[in-house]
Motif scaffolding. Structure first.
Motif, PDB file in Angstrom:
ATOM      1  N   GLY A 271      -2.898  -1.571  -5.415  1.00 21.64           N
ATOM      2  CA  GLY A 271      -3.517  -1.416  -4.100  1.00 21.64           C
ATOM      3  C   GLY A 271      -3.187  -0.120  -3.387  1.00 21.64           C
ATOM      4  O   GLY A 271      -3.691   0.125  -2.282  1.00 21.64           O
ATOM      5  N   GLN A 272      -2.329   0.731  -3.981  1.00 12.18           N
ATOM      6  CA  GLN A 272      -1.966   1.986  -3.315  1.00 12.18           C
ATOM      7  C   GLN A 272      -3.160   2.937  -3.172  1.00 12.18           C
ATOM      8  O   GLN A 272      -3.231   3.724  -2.232  1.00 12.18           O
ATOM      9  N   SER A 273      -4.103   2.847  -4.094  1.00 11.27           N
ATOM     10  CA  SER A 273      -5.264   3.748  -4.028  1.00 11.27           C
ATOM     11  C   SER A 273      -6.100   3.469  -2.784  1.00 11.27           C
ATOM     12  O   SER A 273      -6.640   4.394  -2.162  1.00 11.27           O
ATOM     13  N   LEU A 274      -6.203   2.184  -2.384  1.00  9.03           N
ATOM     14  CA  LEU A 274      -6.970   1.847  -1.186  1.00  9.03           C
ATOM     15  C   LEU A 274      -6.295   2.409   0.066  1.00  9.03           C
ATOM     16  O   LEU A 274      -6.950   2.967   0.948  1.00  9.03           O
ATOM     17  N   LYS A 275      -4.946   2.292   0.135  1.00 13.67           N
ATOM     18  CA  LYS A 275      -4.215   2.820   1.297  1.00 13.67           C
ATOM     19  C   LYS A 275      -4.373   4.331   1.397  1.00 13.67           C
ATOM     20  O   LYS A 275      -4.579   4.885   2.485  1.00 13.67           O
ATOM     21  N   ALA A 276      -4.263   5.007   0.249  1.00 15.90           N
ATOM     22  CA  ALA A 276      -4.415   6.467   0.250  1.00 15.90           C
ATOM     23  C   ALA A 276      -5.837   6.868   0.626  1.00 15.90           C
ATOM     24  O   ALA A 276      -6.061   7.862   1.338  1.00 15.90           O
ATOM     25  N   ASN A 277      -6.802   6.063   0.165  1.00 17.51           N
ATOM     26  CA  ASN A 277      -8.206   6.326   0.484  1.00 17.51           C
ATOM     27  C   ASN A 277      -8.432   6.275   1.990  1.00 17.51           C
ATOM     28  O   ASN A 277      -9.067   7.143   2.584  1.00 17.51           O
ATOM     29  N   ILE A 278      -7.865   5.254   2.641  1.00 14.41           N
ATOM     30  CA  ILE A 278      -8.016   5.095   4.087  1.00 14.41           C
ATOM     31  C   ILE A 278      -7.342   6.251   4.827  1.00 14.41           C
ATOM     32  O   ILE A 278      -7.899   6.822   5.777  1.00 14.41           O
ATOM     33  N   ALA A 279      -6.137   6.620   4.398  1.00 16.77           N
ATOM     34  CA  ALA A 279      -5.414   7.725   5.050  1.00 16.77           C
ATOM     35  C   ALA A 279      -6.182   9.033   4.918  1.00 16.77           C
ATOM     36  O   ALA A 279      -6.247   9.836   5.866  1.00 16.77           O
ATOM     37  N   LEU A 280      -6.769   9.218   3.774  1.00 13.10           N
ATOM     38  CA  LEU A 280      -7.533  10.433   3.507  1.00 13.10           C
ATOM     39  C   LEU A 280      -8.777  10.505   4.399  1.00 13.10           C
ATOM     40  O   LEU A 280      -9.093  11.555   4.979  1.00 13.10           O
ATOM     41  N   ILE A 281      -9.453   9.380   4.564  1.00 14.89           N
ATOM     42  CA  ILE A 281     -10.651   9.344   5.416  1.00 14.89           C
ATOM     43  C   ILE A 281     -10.270   9.578   6.875  1.00 14.89           C
ATOM     44  O   ILE A 281     -10.972  10.278   7.611  1.00 14.89           O
ATOM     45  N   HIS A 282      -9.146   8.988   7.309  1.00 14.51           N
ATOM     46  CA  HIS A 282      -8.667   9.228   8.671  1.00 14.51           C
ATOM     47  C   HIS A 282      -8.451  10.725   8.906  1.00 14.51           C
ATOM     48  O   HIS A 282      -8.826  11.273   9.953  1.00 14.51           O
ATOM     49  N   ASN A 283      -7.833  11.388   7.944  1.00 13.07           N
ATOM     50  CA  ASN A 283      -7.549  12.818   8.086  1.00 13.07           C
ATOM     51  C   ASN A 283      -8.835  13.633   8.130  1.00 13.07           C
ATOM     52  O   ASN A 283      -8.969  14.555   8.947  1.00 13.07           O
ATOM     53  N   ASN A 284      -9.781  13.292   7.262  1.00  9.74           N
ATOM     54  CA  ASN A 284     -11.064  14.003   7.278  1.00  9.74           C
ATOM     55  C   ASN A 284     -11.763  13.854   8.623  1.00  9.74           C
ATOM     56  O   ASN A 284     -12.365  14.800   9.137  1.00  9.74           O
TER      57      ASN A 284
END
Length: 703
Positions: A305-318
């Motif tokens: 599930g780490q990929s989903l957390k990183a995905n969300i963090a990445l979208i927040h930053n964008n």
């Protein structure tokens, strides 16, 4: 022969049928696109807006993470002072901006389509629901006039794409839609190198956001590929986007934002899992459209599930970076370099200092390479496209010189209007109406090697839509303006209406006649007596006098002495009511006629009746070699616009005229009627031309 005639007849019928169909259905594009009121208001007031896709809600994440992420992203955008506009298809309509209930519906729905360019016609025709991909969102954002779009990552060329031709529609959309896409690059499950090559072929400007040119690979800050360029911050990114839009290019910009440092370690672990999943897919013989779903599913399993957390963090930053870019772009567009950068509140913006009412043209300038152009045959030369129209040119000039300007005009709902409105993003164009079923005005000028006009052709019917009924919507702004500028392209009824308002409310009006045939418009009635300024050439000045049944020369003079005497004589009767007549003399310069004050002509609007003597002051043009002339179509408008700016800024007459002459010279050097390099600093006489100016010549007029 019979077959050929039959084919021509059939083609004619098909063309006629298509024309009737397009006329009957031209309204459909607006019916099928629905802009949320908050987004509509922000766009009307030139506040920053960021478009957001919805496939991340419908297909990218499970519920409830998809809903919470969507709302968090919108909250991040709002926190940056920007309006979010999530795009989706609801009941066969493209929605730009969603309510909370609509977001919730999309997040829970299991029957939504994934909508790209290819899918839009079908989903809309069937009244279905869908989440828009990068491609679908770009189309909607461009239609709404939103220049910045934030997403997680874009699609690309799939591995083995050279054989399968599996290439994302996102890439071709970037090549034909002028939108800035802020993303984290491309996932490493794709062929990043070929993706960048394909983007280059599509003419897409790609830049990494930050100090490095290394192109990010979504979960990883680095790939083995580099971007052609990089932008250090939001200011540089906004400058890049503004340049793209000003050029009128139909391709977009891709800004690749690396994943934040605090998530880079987790991103590297995810990348390792991706490579393992790619290898597993190859060993299992999984191919085609089944590869991506398999890899994403396996990566989520391998990373717990780490990929989903990183995905969300990445979208927040964008979202944060994209909002900062959108806000900076809006500030830059509304206050271009060299113009006024003071804060303008909403009340001030609703009451502009100057209003310009006039035409917009898309210009095609053909310049011959030989001294004499031969009729009936092809002449060697160059052809370039630019954006003109007298009203647009003057509004453009004033905007670049720091004035608050509302521009009232009309364009067609066509590709020309898309290009010209993108070019005019630094201007206040909220009063430019787009007319369904109408053509944006176009003008073709053929000029000689020396820069003189040989032939001009114009398709200007749309200008008749700038009528009294439309203009009257802005009566409050017209009656409170510091200056109203009219160009001769607008209907006589509009001129009469505006002049009656101006006379009643003591608003100065400047009339720019545009050509000899249109110079008569205010003079066919008493409207001309409400004018304060006009800026005709000698032929237009003759028309004004002829319309008033005053004597005019049958042949225009050629020598400088005779030209000045003629211009002064023809200006004299107009000064019974006008404050000032500025006669433009082309390569000879300009003659300013009006009430004498301190050795020159007073340009400041007066509220009292004329008391002093009348005089005419001649200012020679600045020298320029004919081979340096690129475009003559905007020199007169640059002269008038810069003089207006000087008057509004309270400068003395000599400074105002010299600002105009310097702006005209800059225009001659540029392919654009109003050069994008025009700033106040570029035309201040003491800075640009510190050596002594030629002394103006004063001529007294008879009382």
């Amino acid at each position: 022969m019979i077959a050929d005639c039959f084919g021509v007849k059939m083609l004619g019928k098909l063309s006629s049928t298509l024309h009737r169909y397009m006329s009957a259905t031209s309204y459909r594009s607006d019916v099928l696109f629905k802009i949320h009121p908050t987004v509509c208001e922000a766009l009307a007031e030139h506040r920053p807006v960021v478009a957001l896709e919805s496939t991340i809600i419908t297909h990218g994440m499970p519920y409830p993470q998809n809903l919470s992420t969507a709302k968090e992203v919108e909250d991040i955008v709002r926190a940056e002072g920007v309006t979010p506009a999530t795009v989706a298809v609801l009941e066969g309509k493209v929605h730009v901006g969603l309510s909370s209930d609509e977001l919730d519906f999309l997040a829970r729905s299991k029957t939504t389509f994934k909508v790209s360019r290819r899918d839009l016609p079908y989903v809309l025709s069937k009244g279905l629901f869908g989440g828009t991909t990068v491609s679908g969102t770009m189309i909607a954002a461009h239609k709404a006039g939103i220049p910045v779009f934030v997403t997680g990552g874009i699609g690309g060329v799939h591995r083995d794409g050279e054989n399968s031709l599996d290439i994302s529609a996102d890439l071709t959309e970037l090549g034909r839609t002028p939108i800035a896409v802020v993303s984290a690059g491309v996932k490493s499950i794709l062929d990043i190198g070929r993706t960048l090559e394909f983007l280059e072929t599509q003419g897409v400007c790609v830049a990494t956001y930050g100090e490095s040119k290394i192109f990010p690979a979504f979960f990883s800050q680095k790939s083995e590929c580099t971007s052609p360029y990089n932008v250090l911050n939001a200011e540089e990114a906004a400058e890049l986007i503004a340049s793209t839009l000003s050029l009128g290019l139909q391709s977009g910009v891709l800004l690749a934002v690396p994943i934040p440092d605090e998530h880079a370690a987790a991103g590297q672990q995810i990348e390792e899992a991706i490579q393992a999943a790619v290898t597993e897919a190859r060993l299992k013989g999984i191919r085609g459209k089944d590869v991506t779903p398999f890899i994403l599913h396996r990566v989520n399993e391998l990373t717990a599930g780490q990929s989903l957390k990183a995905n969300i963090a990445l979208i927040h930053n964008n979202a944060r970076v994209g909002s900062q870019i959108a806000r900076t772009l809006a500030e830059r567009v509304h206050h271009p370099r060299g113009g006024c950068r003071n804060h303008v509140n909403r009340n001030q913006a609703s009451k502009p200092q100057t209003i310009v009412v006039g035409g917009i043209n898309v210009d095609f300038i053909a310049k011959g390479k030989s001294k004499k152009l031969l009729l009936g045959q092809t002449n060697p030369g160059s052809v370039c496209q630019s954006f003109g129209g007298v009203g647009r040119n003057i509004a453009d000039c004033l905007s670049r010189l720091g004035q608050t300007v509302l521009f009232i005009s009309a364009v067609g709902a066509d590709s020309h209007s898309d290009a010209v409105l993108n070019h005019c993003r630094h201007m206040d164009t909220r009063a430019v109406v787009r007319m369904q079923g109408q053509r944006t005005a176009t003008y073709c000028a053929v000029i000689s090697e020396s820069g003189e006009l040989s032939l001009g052709l114009g398709d200007m019917d749309i200008h008749q839509e700038i009528n009294k009924q439309y203009v009257s919507q802005y009566e409050d702004q017209l009656t409170s303006a510091s200056l109203v500028v009219l160009d001769g392209n607008i209907p006589v009824s509009s001129i009469d209406y505006i002049c009656s308002l101006a006379k009643k409310h003591s608003v100065p009006v400047w009339y720019e006649p545009t050509d000899a045939d249109k110079a008569c418009k205010p003079f066919v009635s008493e409207s001309w007596k409400a004018l304060s300024y006009t800026s005709p050439n000698l032929a237009e000045l003759c028309t004004m006098n002829q319309t008033l049944c005053l004597p005019t020369p049958q042949v225009l003079p050629s020598s400088l002495e005779d030209v000045l005497e003629c211009a002064a004589t023809l200006s004299r009767p107009l000064l019974e009511h006008l404050h000032c007549v500025i006669v433009t003399l082309g390569a000879l310069g300009v003659l300013v006629c009006g009430e004498h004050e301190a050795g020159t002509v007073s340009l400041r609007p007066r509220k009292h009746k004329r008391k002093g003597r009348l005089c005419a002051v001649y200012y020679p043009a600045l020298s320029i070699r004919s081979e340096e002339t690129v475009n003559v179509s905007g020199a007169g408008d640059s002269l008038a616009g810069a003089m207006m700016a000087g008057i509004l800024q309270g400068k003395d007459t000599d400074t105002c005229v010299r600002m105009g002459l310097l702006a005209a010279r800059l225009s001659l050097f540029s392919p654009h009627p109003i050069t994008p390099s025009l700033t106040l600093d570029a035309i201040l006489p003491d800075r640009v031309h510190p050596q002594p100016w030629p002394k103006p010549t004063c001529m007294w007029m008879e009382s």
